[in-house]
Design a protein around this motif. Structure first.
Motif, PDB file in Angstrom:
ATOM      1  N   HIS A 202     -38.639  11.270   0.650  1.00 29.47           N
ATOM      2  CA  HIS A 202     -37.759  12.388   0.339  1.00 29.47           C
ATOM      3  C   HIS A 202     -37.151  12.797   1.567  1.00 29.47           C
ATOM      4  CE1 HIS A 202     -39.322  13.255  -3.746  1.00 29.47           C
ATOM      5  NE2 HIS A 202     -40.250  12.548  -3.341  1.00 29.47           N
ATOM      6  N   LYS A 203     -35.769  13.179   1.742  1.00 22.89           N
ATOM      7  CA  LYS A 203     -35.246  13.816   2.772  1.00 22.89           C
ATOM      8  C   LYS A 203     -34.381  15.005   2.415  1.00 22.89           C
ATOM      9  CE  LYS A 203     -34.206  14.252   7.144  1.00 22.89           C
ATOM     10  NZ  LYS A 203     -35.143  14.841   8.219  1.00 22.89           N
ATOM     11  N   THR A 204     -34.630  16.302   3.182  1.00 22.75           N
ATOM     12  CA  THR A 204     -33.803  17.380   2.769  1.00 22.75           C
ATOM     13  C   THR A 204     -33.321  17.834   3.994  1.00 22.75           C
ATOM     14  OG1 THR A 204     -35.224  17.848   0.873  1.00 22.75           O
ATOM     15  CG2 THR A 204     -33.921  19.734   1.581  1.00 22.75           C
ATOM     16  N   TYR A 205     -32.023  18.319   4.056  1.00 27.14           N
ATOM     17  CA  TYR A 205     -31.377  18.870   5.043  1.00 27.14           C
ATOM     18  C   TYR A 205     -31.146  20.404   4.597  1.00 27.14           C
ATOM     19  CZ  TYR A 205     -30.714  14.408   7.351  1.00 27.14           C
ATOM     20  OH  TYR A 205     -31.117  13.259   7.991  1.00 27.14           O
ATOM     21  N   ARG A 206     -31.169  21.511   5.625  1.00 27.35           N
ATOM     22  CA  ARG A 206     -30.841  22.825   5.494  1.00 27.35           C
ATOM     23  C   ARG A 206     -29.261  22.843   5.667  1.00 27.35           C
ATOM     24  NH1 ARG A 206     -33.269  26.472   2.473  1.00 27.35           N
ATOM     25  NH2 ARG A 206     -32.771  28.533   2.952  1.00 27.35           N
ATOM     26  N   SER A 207     -28.575  23.315   4.576  1.00 30.14           N
ATOM     27  CA  SER A 207     -27.343  23.498   4.591  1.00 30.14           C
ATOM     28  C   SER A 207     -26.878  25.270   4.363  1.00 30.14           C
ATOM     29  CB  SER A 207     -26.467  22.776   3.660  1.00 30.14           C
ATOM     30  OG  SER A 207     -25.056  22.811   3.814  1.00 30.14           O
ATOM     31  N   GLY A 208     -26.565  25.849   5.617  1.00 30.37           N
ATOM     32  CA  GLY A 208     -26.546  27.240   5.192  1.00 30.37           C
ATOM     33  C   GLY A 208     -27.767  27.981   4.637  1.00 30.37           C
ATOM     34  N   GLU A 209     -27.503  28.614   3.409  1.00 27.35           N
ATOM     35  CA  GLU A 209     -28.932  29.214   2.833  1.00 27.35           C
ATOM     36  C   GLU A 209     -29.519  28.245   1.672  1.00 27.35           C
ATOM     37  OE1 GLU A 209     -27.797  32.682   1.247  1.00 27.35           O
ATOM     38  OE2 GLU A 209     -27.316  33.723   3.121  1.00 27.35           O
ATOM     39  N   HIS A 210     -28.837  27.099   1.805  1.00 27.38           N
ATOM     40  CA  HIS A 210     -29.414  25.892   0.630  1.00 27.38           C
ATOM     41  C   HIS A 210     -29.940  24.687   1.060  1.00 27.38           C
ATOM     42  CE1 HIS A 210     -27.443  28.563  -2.287  1.00 27.38           C
ATOM     43  NE2 HIS A 210     -26.269  28.659  -1.366  1.00 27.38           N
ATOM     44  N   ASP A 211     -30.792  24.206   0.466  1.00 25.67           N
ATOM     45  CA  ASP A 211     -31.666  22.775   0.993  1.00 25.67           C
ATOM     46  C   ASP A 211     -30.569  21.744   0.219  1.00 25.67           C
ATOM     47  OD1 ASP A 211     -33.421  23.763   2.379  1.00 25.67           O
ATOM     48  OD2 ASP A 211     -34.896  23.937   0.759  1.00 25.67           O
ATOM     49  N   LEU A 212     -30.269  20.733   0.949  1.00 26.66           N
ATOM     50  CA  LEU A 212     -29.498  19.600   0.392  1.00 26.66           C
ATOM     51  C   LEU A 212     -30.314  18.436   0.476  1.00 26.66           C
ATOM     52  CD1 LEU A 212     -26.675  18.504  -0.547  1.00 26.66           C
ATOM     53  CD2 LEU A 212     -26.494  18.085   2.102  1.00 26.66           C
ATOM     54  N   ASN A 213     -30.682  17.831  -0.723  1.00 25.59           N
ATOM     55  CA  ASN A 213     -31.681  16.928  -1.084  1.00 25.59           C
ATOM     56  C   ASN A 213     -30.570  15.702  -0.928  1.00 25.59           C
ATOM     57  OD1 ASN A 213     -33.871  18.040  -1.827  1.00 25.59           O
ATOM     58  ND2 ASN A 213     -33.059  18.608  -3.634  1.00 25.59           N
ATOM     59  N   VAL A 214     -30.996  14.869   0.109  1.00 22.55           N
ATOM     60  CA  VAL A 214     -30.214  13.664   0.487  1.00 22.55           C
ATOM     61  C   VAL A 214     -30.894  12.564  -0.088  1.00 22.55           C
ATOM     62  CG1 VAL A 214     -29.302  12.340   2.334  1.00 22.55           C
ATOM     63  CG2 VAL A 214     -29.279  14.625   2.535  1.00 22.55           C
ATOM     64  N   LEU A 215     -32.297  12.401  -0.047  1.00 21.75           N
ATOM     65  CA  LEU A 215     -33.219  11.215  -0.538  1.00 21.75           C
ATOM     66  C   LEU A 215     -33.943  11.733  -1.587  1.00 21.75           C
ATOM     67  CD1 LEU A 215     -33.268   8.882   2.507  1.00 21.75           C
ATOM     68  CD2 LEU A 215     -32.025   8.443   0.621  1.00 21.75           C
ATOM     69  N   ASN A 216     -34.422  11.190  -2.475  1.00 27.41           N
ATOM     70  CA  ASN A 216     -35.405  11.723  -3.468  1.00 27.41           C
ATOM     71  C   ASN A 216     -36.351  10.484  -3.986  1.00 27.41           C
ATOM     72  OD1 ASN A 216     -36.687  13.037  -5.376  1.00 27.41           O
ATOM     73  ND2 ASN A 216     -34.861  13.811  -6.638  1.00 27.41           N
ATOM     74  N   ASP A 217     -37.623  10.431  -3.556  1.00 27.02           N
ATOM     75  CA  ASP A 217     -38.719   9.505  -4.279  1.00 27.02           C
ATOM     76  C   ASP A 217     -38.085   8.103  -4.018  1.00 27.02           C
ATOM     77  OD1 ASP A 217     -41.072   8.970  -5.128  1.00 27.02           O
ATOM     78  OD2 ASP A 217     -40.390   9.177  -7.297  1.00 27.02           O
ATOM     79  N   VAL A 218     -37.834   7.719  -2.871  1.00 26.60           N
ATOM     80  CA  VAL A 218     -37.276   6.275  -2.846  1.00 26.60           C
ATOM     81  C   VAL A 218     -38.375   5.373  -2.310  1.00 26.60           C
ATOM     82  CG1 VAL A 218     -35.751   4.822  -1.075  1.00 26.60           C
ATOM     83  CG2 VAL A 218     -35.032   7.021  -2.159  1.00 26.60           C
TER      84      VAL A 218
ATOM     85  N   THR B  65     -38.845  11.979   8.318  1.00 25.55           N
ATOM     86  CA  THR B  65     -39.028  12.347   6.671  1.00 25.55           C
ATOM     87  C   THR B  65     -39.501  13.981   6.475  1.00 25.55           C
ATOM     88  OG1 THR B  65     -41.273  11.508   6.346  1.00 25.55           O
ATOM     89  CG2 THR B  65     -39.318  10.099   6.110  1.00 25.55           C
ATOM     90  N   ASN B  66     -39.152  14.204   5.400  1.00 19.62           N
ATOM     91  CA  ASN B  66     -39.815  15.544   4.850  1.00 19.62           C
ATOM     92  C   ASN B  66     -41.236  15.349   4.038  1.00 19.62           C
ATOM     93  OD1 ASN B  66     -36.461  16.290   4.449  1.00 19.62           O
ATOM     94  ND2 ASN B  66     -37.749  17.653   5.462  1.00 19.62           N
ATOM     95  N   GLU B  67     -41.086  14.125   3.034  1.00 16.52           N
ATOM     96  CA  GLU B  67     -42.241  13.789   2.378  1.00 16.52           C
ATOM     97  C   GLU B  67     -42.138  12.402   2.417  1.00 16.52           C
ATOM     98  OE1 GLU B  67     -42.925  15.570  -1.367  1.00 16.52           O
ATOM     99  OE2 GLU B  67     -41.708  17.225  -0.910  1.00 16.52           O
ATOM    100  N   GLY B  68     -43.162  11.563   2.177  1.00 12.68           N
ATOM    101  CA  GLY B  68     -43.351  10.202   1.855  1.00 12.68           C
ATOM    102  C   GLY B  68     -43.748   9.405   3.223  1.00 12.68           C
ATOM    103  N   ASP B  69     -43.891   8.056   3.233  1.00 13.30           N
ATOM    104  CA  ASP B  69     -44.308   7.393   4.456  1.00 13.30           C
ATOM    105  C   ASP B  69     -43.589   6.219   4.545  1.00 13.30           C
ATOM    106  OD1 ASP B  69     -46.928   8.518   5.243  1.00 13.30           O
ATOM    107  OD2 ASP B  69     -47.359   8.433   3.032  1.00 13.30           O
TER     108      ASP B  69
ATOM    109  N   LEU C 185     -44.637   5.602  10.743  1.00 16.24           N
ATOM    110  CA  LEU C 185     -43.730   6.176  11.623  1.00 16.24           C
ATOM    111  C   LEU C 185     -44.508   7.669  11.810  1.00 16.24           C
ATOM    112  CD1 LEU C 185     -40.243   4.871  10.797  1.00 16.24           C
ATOM    113  CD2 LEU C 185     -42.020   4.216  12.590  1.00 16.24           C
ATOM    114  N   ALA C 186     -45.084   8.417  10.787  1.00 13.31           N
ATOM    115  CA  ALA C 186     -45.573   9.566  10.723  1.00 13.31           C
ATOM    116  C   ALA C 186     -46.638   9.847  11.766  1.00 13.31           C
ATOM    117  CB  ALA C 186     -45.924   9.939   9.355  1.00 13.31           C
ATOM    118  N   ASP C 187     -47.273   8.768  12.449  1.00 12.92           N
ATOM    119  CA  ASP C 187     -48.373   8.793  13.202  1.00 12.92           C
ATOM    120  C   ASP C 187     -47.763   8.677  14.499  1.00 12.92           C
ATOM    121  OD1 ASP C 187     -50.137   9.020  11.208  1.00 12.92           O
ATOM    122  OD2 ASP C 187     -50.461   6.716  11.149  1.00 12.92           O
ATOM    123  N   LEU C 188     -46.445   8.612  14.870  1.00 14.40           N
ATOM    124  CA  LEU C 188     -45.940   8.272  16.108  1.00 14.40           C
ATOM    125  C   LEU C 188     -44.966   9.527  16.599  1.00 14.40           C
ATOM    126  CD1 LEU C 188     -44.796   4.416  15.754  1.00 14.40           C
ATOM    127  CD2 LEU C 188     -46.883   5.459  16.802  1.00 14.40           C
TER     128      LEU C 188
END
Length: 225
Positions: free
Chosen positions: A11-27, A60-64, A72-75
């Motif tokens: 999962h990947k989310t970016y902050r856009s102003g006051e909202h979260d923009l979901n760019v990737l979802n459960d890939v 990432t925000n979530e996932g491995d 990569l989360a360990d580095l």
């Protein structure tokens, strides 16, 4: 075969102003050593973001993501950079050659960074493989788009990478030149046993790979193998 790249529940989310923009979802997907793999989809589907995450250029925000056997989360950032320098090659749509360096100098930059002996000799061999041995002393501004991308290919393979990430590698080229670059890319990939991950909107190019996924709105719409 063993897995060179494994992406799980990403999962990947970016902050856009006051909202979260979901760019990737459960890939989720896997790439084996030596395998060719395409990520296809329309503009804005998350292709380039996914490629950057797989290469450890972003987190990432979530996932491995396991790249070359390491999560990569360990580095930290330095650890991810070392992993890329030792195992990863890149080819970009806009070539990203250094304008003040000749074709040969651009190719041997990765070798010199690793203090490889006989870097110039290896660079000349790589330029010969892409048919540019007679253009070694030319600067990027003196080369056509196709020639620049061939230099970029030679540079990408200089470190004998375990995996090569290519982001729209023929996007800035005419059809005839693009076809030649595709052929060269697959030939070099097969010769060196490198895994290849291509981001493209070109379905014909994607069909030439061993496996592919189609993204839409950040989700995997279809998988092909």
């Amino acid at each position: 075969m063993s897995k060179i790249l494994k992406v799980q529940n990403l999962h990947k989310t970016y902050r856009s102003g006051e909202h979260d923009l979901n760019v990737l979802n459960d890939v989720s997907f896997e790439v084996e050593r030596g395998e060719t793999f395409a990520i296809v989809g329309p503009s804005g589907s998350g292709k380039t973001t996914l490629l950057g995450l797989c290469a450890g250029l972003d987190i990432t925000n979530e996932g491995d993501i396991w790249l070359c056997g390491k999560n990569l989360a360990d580095l930290d950032e330095d650890g991810r950079a070392r992993l890329r320098n030792e195992n990863v090659g890149f080819v970009f749509q806009d070539f990203q050659l250094l304008p003040t360096l000749t074709a040969l100098e651009n190719v041997i930059v990765p070798l010199e960074l690793r203090s490889i002996k006989k870097a110039a000799e290896q660079g000349k061999e790589l330029l010969a493989k892409v048919g540019l041995e007679d253009r070694a002393g030319h600067y990027p501004s003196q080369l056509s788009g196709g020639e620049q991308q061939r230099v970029a290919l030679a540079r990408a393979f200089a470190n004998k990478p375990s995996i090569l990430f290519a982001d729209e590698p023929t996007g800035n080229l005419d059809d005839e030149t693009g076809t030649k670059i595709e052929k060269l890319l697959f030939e070099l990939n097969k010769e060196q046993g490198t895994a290849l991950v291509i981001v493209t909107h070109d379905l014909e190019l994607a069909q030439k790979t061993d496996k592919s996924i189609r993204l839409r709105s950040g989700k995997i719409e279809e998988s092909y193998s």
